[in-house]
Design a protein around this motif. Structure first.
Motif, PDB file in Angstrom:
ATOM      1  N   ARG A  36       0.858  -1.186   0.000  1.00 41.52           N
ATOM      2  CA  ARG A  36       0.000   0.000   0.000  1.00 41.52           C
ATOM      3  C   ARG A  36       0.892   1.232   0.000  1.00 41.52           C
ATOM      4  N   ALA A  60      -3.292   0.754  -3.737  1.00 43.77           N
ATOM      5  CA  ALA A  60      -3.210  -0.581  -3.141  1.00 43.77           C
ATOM      6  C   ALA A  60      -3.536  -1.577  -4.234  1.00 43.77           C
ATOM      7  N   VAL A  97       0.975   6.228   8.787  1.00 45.89           N
ATOM      8  CA  VAL A  97       0.276   5.374   9.747  1.00 45.89           C
ATOM      9  C   VAL A  97      -1.237   5.439   9.535  1.00 45.89           C
ATOM     10  N   ALA A  98      -1.768   6.659   9.434  1.00 47.25           N
ATOM     11  CA  ALA A  98      -3.221   6.828   9.325  1.00 47.25           C
ATOM     12  C   ALA A  98      -3.783   6.184   8.061  1.00 47.25           C
ATOM     13  N   MET A  99      -3.010   6.206   6.982  1.00 44.62           N
ATOM     14  CA  MET A  99      -3.472   5.641   5.723  1.00 44.62           C
ATOM     15  C   MET A  99      -3.001   4.201   5.564  1.00 44.62           C
ATOM     16  N   MET A 100      -2.365   3.658   6.618  1.00 41.16           N
ATOM     17  CA  MET A 100      -1.887   2.279   6.610  1.00 41.16           C
ATOM     18  C   MET A 100      -0.990   1.992   5.402  1.00 41.16           C
ATOM     19  N   ARG A 146      -7.423   0.664 -11.620  1.00 38.19           N
ATOM     20  CA  ARG A 146      -8.730   1.290 -11.492  1.00 38.19           C
ATOM     21  C   ARG A 146      -8.610   2.496 -10.576  1.00 38.19           C
ATOM     22  N   VAL A 193     -10.665   4.834  -8.431  1.00 37.56           N
ATOM     23  CA  VAL A 193     -12.037   4.861  -7.924  1.00 37.56           C
ATOM     24  C   VAL A 193     -12.545   6.298  -7.897  1.00 37.56           C
ATOM     25  N   PRO A 194     -13.850   6.488  -8.142  1.00 33.64           N
ATOM     26  CA  PRO A 194     -14.417   7.832  -8.179  1.00 33.64           C
ATOM     27  C   PRO A 194     -14.497   8.441  -6.785  1.00 33.64           C
ATOM     28  N   LYS A 210      -7.230  -7.667  11.849  1.00 28.69           N
ATOM     29  CA  LYS A 210      -6.733  -7.501  10.493  1.00 28.69           C
ATOM     30  C   LYS A 210      -6.904  -8.785   9.694  1.00 28.69           C
ATOM     31  N   ARG A 246     -18.857   7.872  -2.846  1.00 26.11           N
ATOM     32  CA  ARG A 246     -17.720   7.571  -1.979  1.00 26.11           C
ATOM     33  C   ARG A 246     -18.128   7.807  -0.534  1.00 26.11           C
ATOM     34  N   LEU A 252     -12.796   3.501   3.967  1.00 23.31           N
ATOM     35  CA  LEU A 252     -13.321   4.266   2.850  1.00 23.31           C
ATOM     36  C   LEU A 252     -13.918   3.273   1.863  1.00 23.31           C
ATOM     37  N   ALA A 273     -15.636   2.978  -2.034  1.00 24.15           N
ATOM     38  CA  ALA A 273     -15.937   3.610  -3.315  1.00 24.15           C
ATOM     39  C   ALA A 273     -16.284   2.505  -4.287  1.00 24.15           C
ATOM     40  N   GLU A 274     -17.483   2.580  -4.831  1.00 22.45           N
ATOM     41  CA  GLU A 274     -17.994   1.484  -5.636  1.00 22.45           C
ATOM     42  C   GLU A 274     -17.810   0.206  -4.819  1.00 22.45           C
ATOM     43  N   ARG A 275     -17.182  -0.808  -5.353  1.00 23.58           N
ATOM     44  CA  ARG A 275     -17.085  -2.021  -4.535  1.00 23.58           C
ATOM     45  C   ARG A 275     -15.699  -2.223  -3.947  1.00 23.58           C
ATOM     46  N   VAL A 276     -14.986  -1.140  -3.804  1.00 28.67           N
ATOM     47  CA  VAL A 276     -13.654  -1.208  -3.210  1.00 28.67           C
ATOM     48  C   VAL A 276     -13.706  -0.668  -1.786  1.00 28.67           C
ATOM     49  N   VAL A 300     -11.383   0.314   1.541  1.00 27.90           N
ATOM     50  CA  VAL A 300     -10.016   0.607   1.970  1.00 27.90           C
ATOM     51  C   VAL A 300     -10.002   0.822   3.480  1.00 27.90           C
ATOM     52  N   PRO A 301      -9.585  -0.182   4.256  1.00 28.31           N
ATOM     53  CA  PRO A 301      -9.493   0.010   5.713  1.00 28.31           C
ATOM     54  C   PRO A 301      -8.431   1.069   6.021  1.00 28.31           C
ATOM     55  N   LEU A 302      -8.725   1.929   6.988  1.00 23.15           N
ATOM     56  CA  LEU A 302      -7.812   3.013   7.355  1.00 23.15           C
ATOM     57  C   LEU A 302      -7.617   3.032   8.868  1.00 23.15           C
ATOM     58  N   GLU A 303      -6.671   3.852   9.305  1.00 24.11           N
ATOM     59  CA  GLU A 303      -6.468   4.054  10.745  1.00 24.11           C
ATOM     60  C   GLU A 303      -6.435   5.545  11.024  1.00 24.11           C
ATOM     61  N   ARG A 358     -14.328  -5.798  -2.861  1.00 21.33           N
ATOM     62  CA  ARG A 358     -12.916  -6.093  -2.674  1.00 21.33           C
ATOM     63  C   ARG A 358     -12.375  -5.218  -1.553  1.00 21.33           C
ATOM     64  N   VAL A 373      -9.168  -3.889  -0.074  1.00 20.48           N
ATOM     65  CA  VAL A 373      -7.760  -3.838  -0.487  1.00 20.48           C
ATOM     66  C   VAL A 373      -6.853  -4.000   0.725  1.00 20.48           C
ATOM     67  N   PRO A 374      -5.690  -4.652   0.529  1.00 16.81           N
ATOM     68  CA  PRO A 374      -4.779  -4.896   1.643  1.00 16.81           C
ATOM     69  C   PRO A 374      -4.093  -3.600   2.092  1.00 16.81           C
TER      70      PRO A 374
END
Lengths: 233, 233
Positions: free
Chosen positions: A108, A124, A174-177, A230, A232-233, B60, B108, B122, B124-127, B129-132, B230, B232-233
């Motif tokens: 990532r 990612a 860190v915040a965005m991993m 891709r 994403v929007p 995780k 989004r 986060l 967006a569509e079918r993605v 994104v885990p965040l911290e 999906r 994302v990692p």
């Protein structure tokens, strides 16, 4: 398949096609319409062979192309039919996203563009998420884009600005991993030494990103392959 | 295709299957092993018919399942073969991600989980994104997770905490380019009135998210369909 990559900026339009190593460019500015851009690009690349085109666009891009007019070029970009104008399949992405894709090496990644403001995108695998992290407050309450953008560098001086870049990239990583941070934009070269986990993007990243947009593509090019990058929007 | 959704938490394990409206649950805790969880779930859902299973896991998750042991359950979850134990195809996702998927209504979306700390993702569509984002500093320098988590609510009192939630959701919504924010977690109900552009997730979001993980799926279930959600990692 040969790809022509066109990186459209407020000062220059740069071009590179598959199989070539020397990019070409011309000056852009407030008078540049999309029609004039396409005509000039076709003229300057008449001796290059390409099947498809990637465009890096300096503004917001949606599934149907540019969604806002560029700040530093002429108007008319929203709704313009680039595929028809080039006579080839064209994929348009935001210019920072294209650069981020080109600088990606797995895991990532957080891309930060140090220019007039602070560009940002998260990558990612093959998913790109454009962000506006410049709107986050620095701990003093000012916006990150004011602190890390061009004005912040002028106001605080290089030493303090480099220190802030290190502090902020550490927090955002860190915040965005993110596994690592890639710095792009005109002022990335000023960040010396580079903070831990941070590296500078390369000059050719935008072109690499444009080539990657067509990786694994199969004809008839009417929709992205399942493994496509891709945004994403 | 019928789906069994299992939402694994530190206090309860909750279950719901396609075609049913009443969820079932049992208490969890420090002694719960993955084997005991599967046995208890199978026993309590013996009268339900399902073809595949979605697991919301409190930790995780990577492409091969849990990547870290849960904080409030027994150990042994990393590397456990859930597919073998259930005798069905199983998809495991992080529990906050599953809840976020369930609360998603397009565009989004930023999901914020107001619990002990501050969960975030986060969509967006079918993605997904885990965040911290809880690791970002509030303007005073404290972490967002300290201000908006359980301790912040206790320390600052409800009125000030609600004001901070409104301020922070506004900033994060812009920075993450989110069209709207969905609040989940045990303290989401405390946010009253809701800030502009913010809504509360529903109690059934985790189940909805679990069902959505198998939308458009086709047999033999050995890989996700091209339209799959999906994380994302």
């Amino acid at each position: 398949m040969n790809v022509l990559v066109v990186d459209i900026g407020g000062s220059h339009v740069k071009m590179l096609a598959s199989g070539h190593t020397e990019s070409r460019q011309f000056d852009s500015g407030k008078d540049l319409t999309p029609r004039a851009m396409v005509d000039r690009v076709r003229e300057m690349t008449a001796d290059w062979r390409y099947d498809v085109v990637s465009l890096g666009y300096p503004g917001k891009v949606g599934p149907n192309g540019p969604e806002e007019e560029p700040g530093n070029l002429a108007h008319g970009w929203v709704g313009f039919d680039f595929g028809k104008a080039f006579g080839k399949p064209v994929r348009v992405v935001n210019d920072a996203a294209m650069q981020a894709i080109g600088g990606y090496t797995g895991g990532r990644m957080l891309f930060l563009g140090l220019g007039t403001g602070l560009g940002s995108a998260l990558v990612a695998e093959r998913v790109v998420v454009p962000l506006e992290l410049g709107n986050l407050p620095y701990k003093t309450g000012e916006l990150l884009s004011d602190r890390l953008g061009k004005r912040g560098l002028e106001k605080y001086g290089k030493a303090e600005w480099v220190r802030m870049v290190g502090e902020v990239t550490g927090v955002l990583r860190v915040a965005m991993m993110a596994d690592y941070v890639v710095l792009g934009g005109g002022n990335a070269a000023e960040v010396d030494p580079l903070p831990e986990g941070v590296r500078r993007g390369g000059n050719a990243d935008a072109f690499t990103g444009g080539f990657r947009l067509w990786e694994d593509d199969v004809e008839p090019h009417d929709r992205p392959p399942s493994t496509a990058w891709r945004v994403v929007p």
